[in-house]
Design an enzyme around this catalytic site. Structure first.
Site, mmCIF file in Angstrom:
data_model
loop_
_atom_site.group_PDB
_atom_site.id
_atom_site.type_symbol
_atom_site.label_atom_id
_atom_site.label_comp_id
_atom_site.label_asym_id
_atom_site.label_seq_id
_atom_site.Cartn_x
_atom_site.Cartn_y
_atom_site.Cartn_z
ATOM 1 N N GLU A 140 0.789 -1.246 0.000
ATOM 2 C CA GLU A 140 0.000 0.000 0.000
ATOM 3 C C GLU A 140 0.812 1.284 0.000
ATOM 4 O O GLU A 140 0.611 2.160 0.839
ATOM 5 C CB GLU A 140 -0.965 -0.005 1.196
ATOM 6 N N GLU A 185 -5.815 -11.137 -0.782
ATOM 7 C CA GLU A 185 -6.642 -10.914 0.418
ATOM 8 C C GLU A 185 -8.128 -10.916 0.056
ATOM 9 O O GLU A 185 -8.874 -10.020 0.432
ATOM 10 C CB GLU A 185 -6.267 -9.575 1.076
#
Ligand code: GLA
Length: 369
Positions: free
Chosen positions: A163, A278
């Site tokens: 991220e 995820e």
């Protein structure tokens, strides 16, 4: 009389055929069904993992890859500078090995899991660029070396950076006053982390362990373009990146299958492998405050449809998609129900197995091909 016996015989045969079909479906394991496509992974927490392996259903048996939900993140392994804590992560890897799973290493550098010491300078002010980069090198080297020496290539890949790209249209890289990786080092924290990880793995002879960049909202073409520009610049500069991790925390009411497929194609064009890292599917529309005590059938069906679309695209692109990881085992434990993470406190139903560990419509949808 003969006719009646014949009819009865046919009936018995039909029933036993039906039972054997049902038994077959119920004995299918995800990892076997997907053997020719990609590995199927699951995220488990240190405190929850055992509850999925010690019951009759043995849900863990469906998976051949595991991700530690939190235990291999920055401050979980190095809570204060120079003090490393391995016990929980090691226990999880032992658990993975005992259950025939390999491990996705997650995540070496992620702003949210960095200890505040990372950004504090020796003089009491903010750390310098050299200090932060040196700490990143030490963290990456120590962590990768610990797991590599102890477990070889059981940890078969690493999310090296998680991220780093901003959600805001006016920003490229993520900025953060609390976790100022980018403010202090520019994009060097990314290239340094990858380069160090490769060096440390190569030093152990673990050249087959792959290095991933991991991020969310890759169906958003604007954010994806920024990720692609970053990866492309870094690859051109020789930064050792092997793959793209698409997190895939999606919502059943807004999932865009075309953008999902396009994203995989665009990462493949860069020469990268893709992992779905995820995956979970929120069942509430984004602005809704509804809270189902039981998942309505129509919602469960829509979720099954979206899951089947995602798995079908990944199967069709399995030359590029080499792992698909679910971000929990069953609905009884998921971050989407955790009121300490999300503003709203309610049961969510994002996984393939329900709160009682039973298979949902989504499970049957993804094995129906
Ligand atoms: C991000 C992280 C994961 C996890 C989820 C929320 O996606 O990469 O490790 O923390 O948020 O649970």
């Amino acid at each position: 009389m003969k006719r009646i016996i014949l009819i009865l015989l046919v009936l018995v045969m039909c029933m036993s055929l039906l039972t054997s079909c049902t038994e077959d479906i119920d004995s299918i394991l995800l990892k076997d069904k997907y053997e020719d496509y990609f590995t199927v992974g699951v995220a488990t927490g240190y405190t929850t993992m055992y509850s999925y392996s010690d019951n009759d259903a043995n849900l863990i048996g469906h998976f051949n890859s595991m991700t530690c939900e939190n235990e291999m993140k920055g401050a979980a392994l190095q809570p204060s500078e120079g003090n490393f804590f391995w016990d929980r992560a090691d226990e999880q890897i032992d658990f993975a090995i005992a259950n025939d799973m390999k491990v996705r290493g997650h995540a070496l550098v992620w702003y949210q899991s960095a200890g505040s010491w990372m950004f504090e300078g020796a003089d009491g002010g903010e750390a310098t660029k050299e200090e932060v980069l040196a700490r990143i090198r030490t963290h990456v080297d120590t962590v990768v070396t610990h797991f590599g020496e102890k477990y070889g290539n059981t940890v078969y890949c690493w999310d090296v950076v998680n991220e780093a790209i901003s959600d805001s249209a006016s920003e490229w890289y993520r900025t953060s006053s609390q976790y100022p990786f980018y403010e202090i080092t520019g994009s060097e924290f990314i290239s340094v982390a990858f380069t160090q990880a490769r060096e440390s793995l190569d030093a152990l002879g673990l050249t087959d362990v792959k290095l991933f960049y991991n991020d969310y909202s890759m169906t958003d073409s604007g954010k994806r373009e920024k990720v692609i520009n970053m990866l492309s610049d870094m690859l051109d500069a020789g930064v050792p990146i092997d793959g793209m991790g698409m997190q895939c925390h999606y919502n059943i009411w807004s999932f865009d299958v075309d953008q999902f497929a396009l994203a995989i194609d665009e990462f493949a064009e860069l020469g990268l492998e893709v992992h779905i890292t995820e995956l979970d599917l929120d069942v509430y529309p984004s602005s809704s405050t509804a809270a189902y005590t039981v998942l309505p059938e129509v919602v469960e069906e829509l979720q099954a449809t979206v899951y089947s679309q995602i798995f079908a695209v990944c199967r069709a692109k399995s030359d590029v998609v080499t792992n698909l990881t679910m971000w929990a085992v069953a609905d009884d434990y998921t971050w989407l129900t955790d009121s300490t993470v999300l503003a709203i406190s309610r049961q969510n139903y994002p996984m393939l197995f329900d709160i009682f560990h039973e298979k949902k419509a989504a499970f049957y949808a993804v094995i129906d091909f």
